[in-house]
Write a protein that holds these residues in place. Structure first.
Motif, short mmCIF file in Angstrom:
data_model
loop_
_atom_site.label_atom_id
_atom_site.label_comp_id
_atom_site.label_asym_id
_atom_site.label_seq_id
_atom_site.Cartn_x
_atom_site.Cartn_y
_atom_site.Cartn_z
N PHE A 169 0.98 -1.12 -0.19
CA PHE A 169 0.03 0.15 -0.21
C PHE A 169 1.05 1.16 -0.03
O PHE A 169 0.42 2.31 -0.68
CB PHE A 169 -1.00 0.21 1.15
N GLU A 170 2.11 1.26 0.65
CA GLU A 170 2.88 2.45 0.78
C GLU A 170 3.53 2.46 -0.51
O GLU A 170 3.56 3.71 -1.08
CB GLU A 170 3.83 2.25 1.85
N LYS A 171 4.27 1.78 -1.21
CA LYS A 171 4.89 1.71 -2.26
C LYS A 171 4.03 1.91 -3.59
O LYS A 171 4.22 2.71 -4.60
CB LYS A 171 5.46 0.47 -2.55
N HIS A 172 2.64 1.39 -3.65
CA HIS A 172 1.95 1.44 -4.80
C HIS A 172 0.60 2.27 -4.45
O HIS A 172 -0.37 1.57 -4.05
CB HIS A 172 1.58 0.04 -5.31
N PRO A 173 0.53 3.42 -4.34
CA PRO A 173 -0.74 4.23 -3.94
C PRO A 173 -2.14 3.95 -4.74
O PRO A 173 -3.35 3.92 -4.41
CB PRO A 173 -0.52 5.91 -3.97
N ASP A 174 -1.74 3.48 -5.96
CA ASP A 174 -2.72 3.04 -6.82
C ASP A 174 -3.40 1.78 -6.38
O ASP A 174 -4.69 1.64 -7.02
CB ASP A 174 -2.28 2.94 -8.30
N LEU A 175 -2.97 0.94 -5.63
CA LEU A 175 -3.51 -0.29 -5.21
C LEU A 175 -4.82 0.21 -4.29
O LEU A 175 -5.77 -0.52 -4.72
CB LEU A 175 -2.51 -0.89 -4.17
N ARG A 176 -4.72 1.14 -3.65
CA ARG A 176 -6.02 1.69 -2.64
C ARG A 176 -7.09 2.06 -3.99
O ARG A 176 -8.28 1.68 -3.62
CB ARG A 176 -5.73 2.63 -1.72
N ALA A 177 -6.76 2.86 -4.71
CA ALA A 177 -7.67 3.34 -5.73
C ALA A 177 -8.28 2.22 -6.67
O ALA A 177 -9.50 2.23 -6.85
CB ALA A 177 -6.93 4.41 -6.75
N ALA A 178 -7.62 1.37 -7.04
CA ALA A 178 -7.96 0.03 -7.32
C ALA A 178 -9.11 -0.60 -6.69
O ALA A 178 -10.04 -1.20 -7.33
CB ALA A 178 -6.82 -0.99 -7.93
N LEU A 179 -8.86 -0.95 -5.42
CA LEU A 179 -9.58 -1.85 -4.58
C LEU A 179 -11.01 -0.85 -4.31
O LEU A 179 -11.95 -1.53 -4.26
CB LEU A 179 -8.90 -1.74 -3.28
N GLU A 180 -10.91 0.40 -4.36
CA GLU A 180 -12.08 1.15 -4.38
C GLU A 180 -12.89 1.39 -5.53
O GLU A 180 -14.08 2.06 -5.33
CB GLU A 180 -11.65 2.78 -3.61
N ASN A 181 -12.29 1.03 -6.72
CA ASN A 181 -12.91 1.12 -7.87
C ASN A 181 -14.42 0.14 -7.86
O ASN A 181 -13.91 -1.02 -7.92
CB ASN A 181 -11.96 0.59 -9.01
N PRO A 182 -15.51 0.76 -8.07
CA PRO A 182 -16.59 -0.06 -8.12
C PRO A 182 -16.73 -1.00 -9.28
O PRO A 182 -17.53 -2.05 -9.65
CB PRO A 182 -17.88 0.73 -7.89
N VAL A 183 -16.04 -0.78 -10.43
CA VAL A 183 -16.11 -1.46 -11.67
C VAL A 183 -15.39 -2.81 -11.71
O VAL A 183 -15.86 -3.91 -12.35
CB VAL A 183 -15.62 -0.53 -12.86
N LEU A 184 -14.32 -2.76 -10.89
CA LEU A 184 -13.49 -3.94 -10.84
C LEU A 184 -14.31 -5.13 -10.18
O LEU A 184 -14.78 -5.01 -8.87
CB LEU A 184 -12.18 -3.58 -9.98
N PRO A 185 -14.35 -6.25 -10.68
CA PRO A 185 -15.10 -7.60 -10.18
C PRO A 185 -14.13 -7.84 -8.86
O PRO A 185 -13.13 -7.83 -8.77
CB PRO A 185 -14.76 -8.60 -11.10
N VAL A 186 -15.22 -8.41 -7.79
CA VAL A 186 -14.73 -8.89 -6.83
C VAL A 186 -13.57 -9.88 -6.73
O VAL A 186 -12.46 -9.88 -6.11
CB VAL A 186 -15.71 -9.52 -5.78
N GLN A 187 -13.59 -10.92 -7.86
CA GLN A 187 -12.48 -11.79 -7.97
C GLN A 187 -11.10 -11.18 -8.11
O GLN A 187 -10.12 -11.55 -7.72
CB GLN A 187 -12.98 -12.99 -9.06
N GLU A 188 -11.18 -10.38 -9.04
CA GLU A 188 -9.82 -9.54 -9.56
C GLU A 188 -9.38 -8.78 -8.36
O GLU A 188 -8.22 -8.61 -7.90
CB GLU A 188 -10.21 -8.46 -10.52
N LYS A 189 -10.29 -8.28 -7.40
CA LYS A 189 -9.69 -7.48 -6.10
C LYS A 189 -9.12 -8.50 -5.21
O LYS A 189 -8.24 -8.33 -4.57
CB LYS A 189 -10.99 -6.73 -5.51
N PHE A 190 -9.97 -9.87 -5.14
CA PHE A 190 -9.33 -10.73 -4.30
C PHE A 190 -7.86 -11.11 -4.68
O PHE A 190 -7.01 -11.11 -4.02
CB PHE A 190 -10.19 -12.30 -4.38
N SER A 191 -7.63 -11.43 -5.77
CA SER A 191 -6.26 -11.85 -6.64
C SER A 191 -5.36 -10.63 -6.33
O SER A 191 -4.28 -10.90 -6.21
CB SER A 191 -6.43 -12.31 -7.84
N LEU A 192 -5.88 -9.46 -6.69
CA LEU A 192 -4.90 -8.43 -6.45
C LEU A 192 -4.35 -8.07 -5.06
O LEU A 192 -3.22 -7.99 -4.71
CB LEU A 192 -5.76 -7.01 -6.63
#
Length: 186
Positions: free
Chosen positions: A38-61
């Protein structure tokens, strides 16, 4: 609802679950890796908050950020599934930090950060870690950073205290003293 309350509740529940299964050490390393991701990649948090991204992809991420290419442990997988099911992925970074704090308090582990202008040798790193460990009567995790902007000296953060012996800070103090002195003259 308050971020601190939510994250602390989930972290406490995870800690109790890890203690009951005897896997709190492994879960600690996974959560520490996830927190660093989370510290090194701030985009990780933005990706997790993205409602378009499916739950399975969030899980693997999340699992990839926590353990890399290795398979995630059962406890981490179940916890991430719970987080995603309850739609609390926005709180995951804070949950990680809360879990790390709870684990460190239960194991009497102190956290220190040493910032220097040049890299520190392994021998000096060991001496500093052992000295801090002896003074606090706790195990120490010592993280080192190299920041050339401090120009020399060091900045040592331990728990909530800071010892700033950097050249840049000393130069700022001298400059401020000259400014204050010149104000009184005029």
């Amino acid at each position: 609802m308050d971020i601190g309350i939510v994250s602390m509740r989930y972290a406490k529940a995870l800690m109790e679950y890890a203690k009951s299964t005897g896997t709190e050490d492994r879960l600690y390393t996974e959560m520490r890796t996830l927190s660093r991701s989370f510290e090194k990649h701030p985009d990780l948090r933005a990706a997790l908050e993205n409602p378009v991204l499916p739950v399975q992809e969030k899980f693997s991420l999340i699992c990839t950020a926590a353990v890399g290419d290795a398979p995630a442990g059962q406890e981490l997988s179940r916890f991430v599934t719970l987080i995603l099911k309850n739609r609390r992925e926005a709180f995951l970074q804070y949950i990680c930090l809360s879990y790390l704090d709870l684990y460190r308090k239960s194991r009497h582990i102190g956290v220190a950060k040493l910032t220097t202008a040049v890299p520190v040798s392994r021998e000096i790193w060991e001496r500093i870690r052992n000295s801090a460990s002896h003074l606090l009567h706790a195990k120490m995790e010592l993280q080192t950073d190299v920041d050339p902007s401090i120009e020399g000296g060091f900045i040592f953060d331990i728990n909530d205290f800071r010892l700033d012996a950097s050249i840049a800070t000393q130069l700022k103090r001298v400059k401020q003293q000259f400014i204050d002195k010149n104000r009184r003259i005029v």
